[in-house]
Design a protein around this motif. Structure first.
Motif, PDB file in Angstrom:
ATOM      1  N   UNK A   1     125.259 106.833  76.236  1.00 20.21           N
ATOM      2  CA  UNK A   1     126.113 107.586  77.138  1.00 20.21           C
ATOM      3  C   UNK A   1     125.369 107.789  78.441  1.00 20.21           C
TER       4      UNK A   1
ATOM      5  N   UNK B   1     123.929 109.335  81.794  1.00 20.31           N
ATOM      6  CA  UNK B   1     123.477 110.676  82.167  1.00 20.31           C
ATOM      7  C   UNK B   1     124.018 111.075  83.512  1.00 20.31           C
ATOM      8  N   UNK B   2     123.938 112.364  83.798  1.00 23.85           N
ATOM      9  CA  UNK B   2     124.200 112.825  85.149  1.00 23.85           C
ATOM     10  C   UNK B   2     123.185 112.191  86.077  1.00 23.85           C
TER      11      UNK B   2
ATOM     12  N   UNK C   1     122.275 115.380  90.898  1.00 20.13           N
ATOM     13  CA  UNK C   1     123.279 116.386  90.572  1.00 20.13           C
ATOM     14  C   UNK C   1     122.738 117.790  90.758  1.00 20.13           C
TER      15      UNK C   1
ATOM     16  N   UNK D   1     116.874 115.437  84.941  1.00 16.10           N
ATOM     17  CA  UNK D   1     117.539 116.467  85.731  1.00 16.10           C
ATOM     18  C   UNK D   1     117.027 117.796  85.223  1.00 16.10           C
TER      19      UNK D   1
ATOM     20  N   UNK E   1     115.121 120.250  83.397  1.00 14.68           N
ATOM     21  CA  UNK E   1     114.214 120.092  82.261  1.00 14.68           C
ATOM     22  C   UNK E   1     114.713 119.020  81.311  1.00 14.68           C
ATOM     23  N   UNK E   2     115.736 118.261  81.722  1.00 14.22           N
ATOM     24  CA  UNK E   2     116.359 117.304  80.822  1.00 14.22           C
ATOM     25  C   UNK E   2     115.732 115.934  80.992  1.00 14.22           C
TER      26      UNK E   2
ATOM     27  N   UNK F   1     116.165 113.251  78.601  1.00 19.77           N
ATOM     28  CA  UNK F   1     116.636 112.456  77.472  1.00 19.77           C
ATOM     29  C   UNK F   1     117.992 111.858  77.812  1.00 19.77           C
TER      30      UNK F   1
ATOM     31  N   UNK G   1     121.717 110.297  75.589  1.00 23.62           N
ATOM     32  CA  UNK G   1     122.429 110.364  74.315  1.00 23.62           C
ATOM     33  C   UNK G   1     122.663 108.949  73.808  1.00 23.62           C
TER      34      UNK G   1
ATOM     35  N   UNK H   1     119.786 112.858  70.765  1.00 23.95           N
ATOM     36  CA  UNK H   1     119.128 113.035  72.075  1.00 23.95           C
ATOM     37  C   UNK H   1     117.818 112.252  72.004  1.00 23.95           C
TER      38      UNK H   1
ATOM     39  N   UNK I   1     120.469 123.885  79.883  1.00 22.25           N
ATOM     40  CA  UNK I   1     120.656 122.576  80.494  1.00 22.25           C
ATOM     41  C   UNK I   1     120.938 121.531  79.431  1.00 22.25           C
ATOM     42  N   UNK I   2     120.702 121.851  78.147  1.00 21.91           N
ATOM     43  CA  UNK I   2     120.935 120.849  77.120  1.00 21.91           C
ATOM     44  C   UNK I   2     122.395 120.469  77.045  1.00 21.91           C
ATOM     45  N   UNK I   3     123.333 121.316  77.412  1.00 17.08           N
ATOM     46  CA  UNK I   3     124.750 120.983  77.363  1.00 17.08           C
ATOM     47  C   UNK I   3     125.293 120.548  78.709  1.00 17.08           C
ATOM     48  N   UNK I   4     124.479 120.570  79.739  1.00 15.67           N
ATOM     49  CA  UNK I   4     124.975 120.242  81.068  1.00 15.67           C
ATOM     50  C   UNK I   4     125.543 118.843  81.097  1.00 15.67           C
ATOM     51  N   UNK I   5     124.832 117.908  80.527  1.00 16.32           N
ATOM     52  CA  UNK I   5     125.272 116.524  80.559  1.00 16.32           C
ATOM     53  C   UNK I   5     126.593 116.336  79.845  1.00 16.32           C
ATOM     54  N   UNK I   6     126.822 117.076  78.759  1.00 14.91           N
ATOM     55  CA  UNK I   6     128.035 116.898  77.973  1.00 14.91           C
ATOM     56  C   UNK I   6     129.210 117.673  78.542  1.00 14.91           C
TER      57      UNK I   6
ATOM     58  N   UNK J   1     129.559 118.426  81.972  1.00 12.52           N
ATOM     59  CA  UNK J   1     129.857 118.074  83.358  1.00 12.52           C
ATOM     60  C   UNK J   1     130.571 116.730  83.428  1.00 12.52           C
ATOM     61  N   UNK J   2     130.994 116.407  84.649  1.00 13.38           N
ATOM     62  CA  UNK J   2     131.807 115.201  84.855  1.00 13.38           C
ATOM     63  C   UNK J   2     130.939 114.015  85.241  1.00 13.38           C
TER      64      UNK J   2
END
Lengths: 268, 198
Positions: A55, A57-58, A62, A115, A117-118, A120, A122, A136, B23-28, B30-31
């Motif tokens: 999937x 990522x942002x 962002x 982004x 602290x992210x 990883x 999916x 993740x 932030x762990x849910x930000x990716x899921x 957001x658009x």
């Protein structure tokens, strides 16, 4: 591929245009044996395979005030090589042919753009009925180590004192796969117990057949009969075996090599 | 002194609340808008839960944006309401699809809608278009709404949300003129933040 064909044709035409030196009546052209020691980098260029279910990522740009994203997950592949070749060089024809043994190690890594602290992405590893499972993943890696036999044709159309320019074309065939392995690093340690299940969701492991075709421009320094040093620029070249990498689709590879040539013996 | 203590307590509570890794849910949530090369201005059809939707209203793209929640799911009595909010040009527009006879108790139960086709001309279906302060109950000529895929999403083995992905198209009247809404597609995650049952 057209570029590769054009460069090969150019190299062969250079060879065709060379004229043999005039040799004394009754004398045979000399053949110089050279041993080449080489090391370098080989960088395949390609893109993430579509059947690797990742999937997006942002985008790393962002933020709340710049809320646009078209996604970004990257794959990066690099390779190192070491080798030794024996060349028969015919000065009268300014060309030589060589064969030898080469070790090449490739590493492919997939990682998500960070982004905050992210760090990883999916990875989808299961779709059963109405249930879809993501993991993740911090990084997904593939390592290949291969022993191959390169065969090269070298032409030296230009020489000035101790500097020369040469063109090279070669093919290489793998004879022994030393390593063909994939590994994964999860964001959550608890997912380590499911490594086998997650890896089973990836495309099948890469095949073991390895073969390439390549061309290069070489800048050489050194006198004839003495050790020479070369800088080779590998031009965009092709993998002849298409499924050597299981995580990326390769378009071409390029690179750079340094080599040292030692003369062994001149025969007449 | 008491006021200072209260202020410090509030500060600590806020600090703890915000230091949790949300932030762990930000990716899921957001658009992620990946443009469809075959439908310029619209997001590509996907089933990843990219939280996008889009359609052409005549030639004008009506699409999700990154500021507004693209989809809200409201279950009230025996009616399921899907609210798509986005922009058309510079205007905020909302398109509501109401389906009678569906009342999932939670977002996990939305998977019952997997591969479901609604005939929008049916009595049990209603479409409302909201622009600015006006809300129009659309008189449909024809149309359909299909949830092609409803999937429960588990992340690291925990249920996270339900993803609804599908397509829609219909013809209706706007200001007395026939209008076609075409190439409609949506791919949105439904979870705690956008599912309501009351």
């Amino acid at each position: 591929m057209k570029k590769i064909s054009f460069l090969t044709l150019l190299a062969l035409l250079s060879f065709a245009m060379l004229k043999a030196q005039e040799t004394p009546v009754g004398a045979d052209p000399a053949i110089i044996k050279l041993i080449h020691f080489e090391a370098g980098f080989n960088i395949p260029k390609g893109s993430l395979r579509e059947d690797v279910a990742i999937r997006q990522n942002l985008n790393y740009n962002y933020n709340y005030y710049n809320p646009t994203s078209d996604g970004s997950v990257s794959a990066y592949t690099s390779g190192v090589l070491f080798g030794i070749r024996l060349e028969y060089f015919i000065p009268a024809y300014h060309s030589g042919i060589s064969a030898g043994l080469r070790f090449t190690g490739f590493n492919t890594e997939i990682y998500g753009i960070t982004y905050g602290s992210m760090d990883y992405f999916y990875l989808r590893y299961s779709e059963e009925g109405s249930d879809t499972r993501f993991a993740r993943v911090k990084s997904l890696m593939e390592d290949h180590y291969v022993l191959s036999i390169p065969v090269e044709l070298r032409i030296v159309p230009l020489r000035y004192n101790n500097l020369s320019l040469s063109f090279k074309a070669g093919v290489e065939a793998g004879i022994l796969n030393l390593k063909n392995e994939r590994s994964i690093e999860f964001s959550e340690e608890s997912m380590n117990a499911r490594t086998a299940e997650v890896m089973a969701g990836l495309p099948p492991p890469a095949g073991n057949s390895y073969a390439t075709f390549y061309t290069a421009i070489c800048f050489n320094a050194g006198w004839e009969g003495k050790p020479n040093y070369s800088l080779e620029i590998l031009l965009p070249s092709a993998f002849l075996t298409k499924n050597y990498f299981s995580l990326i689709e390769t378009d071409y590879f390029a690179g750079v090599k340094l080599s040292m040539q030692l003369p062994l013996k001149t025969s007449k | 002194m008491k006021a200072l203590k209260n202020l410090i307590s509030v500060f600590v509570v806020v600090l703890i609340a915000t230091s949790c890794d949300k932030t762990e849910d930000v990716n899921l949530s957001q658009t992620i808008f990946i443009e469809d090369p075959y439908a310029p201005g619209l997001p590509v059809y996907s089933e990843w839960g990219y939280n996008t939707f889009g359609a052409y209203i005549d030639r004008i793209p009506f699409v999700s944006n990154s500021q507004d929640l693209p989809l809200k799911v409201i279950v009230n009595s025996d009616t399921l309401k899907l609210i798509f909010q986005g922009t058309m040009g510079y205007e905020t527009v909302e398109m509501d699809f109401l389906f009678k006879g569906y009342s999932p108790a939670s977002y996990a139960e939305l998977i019952d809608l997997d591969n479901t086709l609604f005939n929008l001309k049916d009595e049990s279906c209603t479409v409302i278009l909201r622009t600015g302060d006006s809300a129009k109950l659309l008189n449909l000529i024809e149309g359909d709404f299909q949830i092609q895929r409803a999937q429960r999403l588990f992340v690291d083995e925990s249920l996270n949300r339900t993803i609804l992905s599908g397509t829609f198209r219909f013809k209706t009247f706007l200001d007395g003129e026939p209008v076609a809404i075409t190439n409609g597609r949506f791919d949105a995650g439904v979870g705690y933040e956008n599912f309501y049952n009351f």
